[in-house]
Design a protein around this motif. Structure first.
Motif, PDB file in Angstrom:
ATOM      1  N   GLU A 279     -10.121  -4.251   1.488  1.00 21.77           N
ATOM      2  CA  GLU A 279      -9.755  -5.064   0.327  1.00 21.77           C
ATOM      3  C   GLU A 279     -10.461  -6.418   0.327  1.00 21.77           C
ATOM      4  OE1 GLU A 279      -5.931  -5.984  -2.424  1.00 21.77           O
ATOM      5  OE2 GLU A 279      -5.563  -6.007  -0.273  1.00 21.77           O
TER       6      GLU A 279
ATOM      7  N   ARG B 230      -4.793   0.213  -3.837  1.00 19.69           N
ATOM      8  CA  ARG B 230      -4.117  -0.008  -2.556  1.00 19.69           C
ATOM      9  C   ARG B 230      -3.489   1.276  -1.994  1.00 19.69           C
ATOM     10  NH1 ARG B 230      -1.396  -6.059  -3.148  1.00 19.69           N
ATOM     11  NH2 ARG B 230      -3.358  -7.185  -2.826  1.00 19.69           N
TER      12      ARG B 230
ATOM     13  N   TYR C 210       0.845  -1.192   0.000  1.00 18.19           N
ATOM     14  CA  TYR C 210       0.000   0.000   0.000  1.00 18.19           C
ATOM     15  C   TYR C 210       0.886   1.250   0.000  1.00 18.19           C
ATOM     16  CZ  TYR C 210      -4.259  -2.672   0.749  1.00 18.19           C
ATOM     17  OH  TYR C 210      -5.325  -3.516   0.584  1.00 18.19           O
TER      18      TYR C 210
END
Length: 320
Positions: free
Chosen positions: A281, A273, A74
């Motif tokens: 997610e 992300r 991320y």
């Protein structure tokens, strides 16, 4: 001040107040998450919620502690957008460019892939406008301009009309596309003046909304949309979000609600992300299985394309 601007000013600006309004524990709001990304929720959207911490609309906007966790893979710039071709302009795909018309939104969704975007540096400004127009003029392969943000409908009707005047002067442009969540959260933003200006343009308008759950398709939204759907294509993009819409019943209900409102399901995106959004997610294998169930449940015209955006690809990447 117009009705929609008044509603914009009267929304919730912190999660604890929003939770308290719903009769929930205000201490469930996380101060660190709030400081990292401020809460912004219009009252219309809050009034569509049920008084439960599991409400799918609340989960999209409530600052909670899960946002503070660091997750591998991320980043603050998951789509590598922070190097613009010109100020306020992104040229990611050959035939269309994206203008970051306004940095602000009417609502701050916690999964937003631009939650850390440096809008102060990269939003289109009046001073930078000519450079962006010159870039478009110099690229005859571009036939479509996408207005984005933030949310482009944070600009008032006069500002949008002025931009259209300038874009209409570029002969090779054919379409103007507006990507917005604002009408979902403040339906009064769909003004008569905006409709008149869009339909008078020589550029064919396309309106792309962003809703993730059938609960968001309110009676007022359907009412305000009716003059628009008679004049232009109105599409919808969703994001597949854990705890919000990650089951086949919810996704089916969303497509049915969209179709009832004359909105065409367009894309269902896997999560970008961005830091702070890992708890939303849905694993790609689970997403594929959900999508196959959706295909079995619905006719093809109600099934959005399952896709993800990968930096430097020539188009969206279809997942199935």
């Amino acid at each position: 001040m117009t009705a929609w601007q008044q509603q914009l000013a009267e929304g919730f600006s912190n999660s604890s107040t929003l939770l308290e309004y719903l009769g929930l524990d205000p201490n469930l709001a996380d101060p660190q998450a709030e400081q990292s990304f401020a809460t912004r929720v219009p009252k219309h959207f809050a009034d569509l919620m049920t008084p439960s911490i599991d409400d799918p609309l609340l989960r999209q906007v409530w600052a909670q502690g899960a946002e503070n966790l660091q997750a591998p893979g991320y980043s603050d710039d998951p789509l590598q957008e922070q190097h613009a071709a010109a100020p306020g302009l992104l040229h990611k795909y050959q035939s269309r460019v994206l203008l970051i018309l306004r940095g602000g939104c009417a609502i701050n969704c916690r999964y937003c892939f631009r939650r850390a975007f440096p809008y102060a540096e990269l939003t289109l400004t009046q001073r930078a406008m000519q450079a962006s127009l010159d870039y478009i003029q110099a690229h005859p392969e571009v036939n479509e301009v996408i207005l984005s943000g933030g949310d482009p409908l944070m600009a008032d009707d006069k500002a949008i009309s002025g931009l259209l005047d300038q874009l209409e002067a570029i002969a090779h442009l054919r379409r103007i596309r507006i990507h917005t969540r604002l009408p979902v959260v403040i339906p009064d933003r769909l003004t008569d003046a905006l409709l008149v200006r869009l339909t008078q343009s020589r550029l064919k308008p396309v309106l792309v909304l962003h809703s993730n759950h059938a609960q968001e398709i309110s009676p007022l939204l359907r009412e305000r949309l009716q003059p628009y759907v008679r004049q232009m294509p109105v599409l919808n993009q969703s994001v597949l979000l854990a705890g919000v819409n990650d089951d086949v019943d919810t996704l089916s209900e969303l497509s049915e609600a969209l179709f009832d409102a004359d909105i065409r399901p367009y894309y269902l995106f896997l999560l970008d992300r961005v830091n702070g959004a890992a708890h939303f997610e849905v694993d790609e294998r689970e997403a594929r299985a959900l999508y196959q169930s959706l295909q079995s449940r619905l006719p093809g015209f109600l099934v959005p394309k399952l896709a993800r955006e990968i930096p430097d690809r020539a188009s969206k990447t279809l997942v199935v």
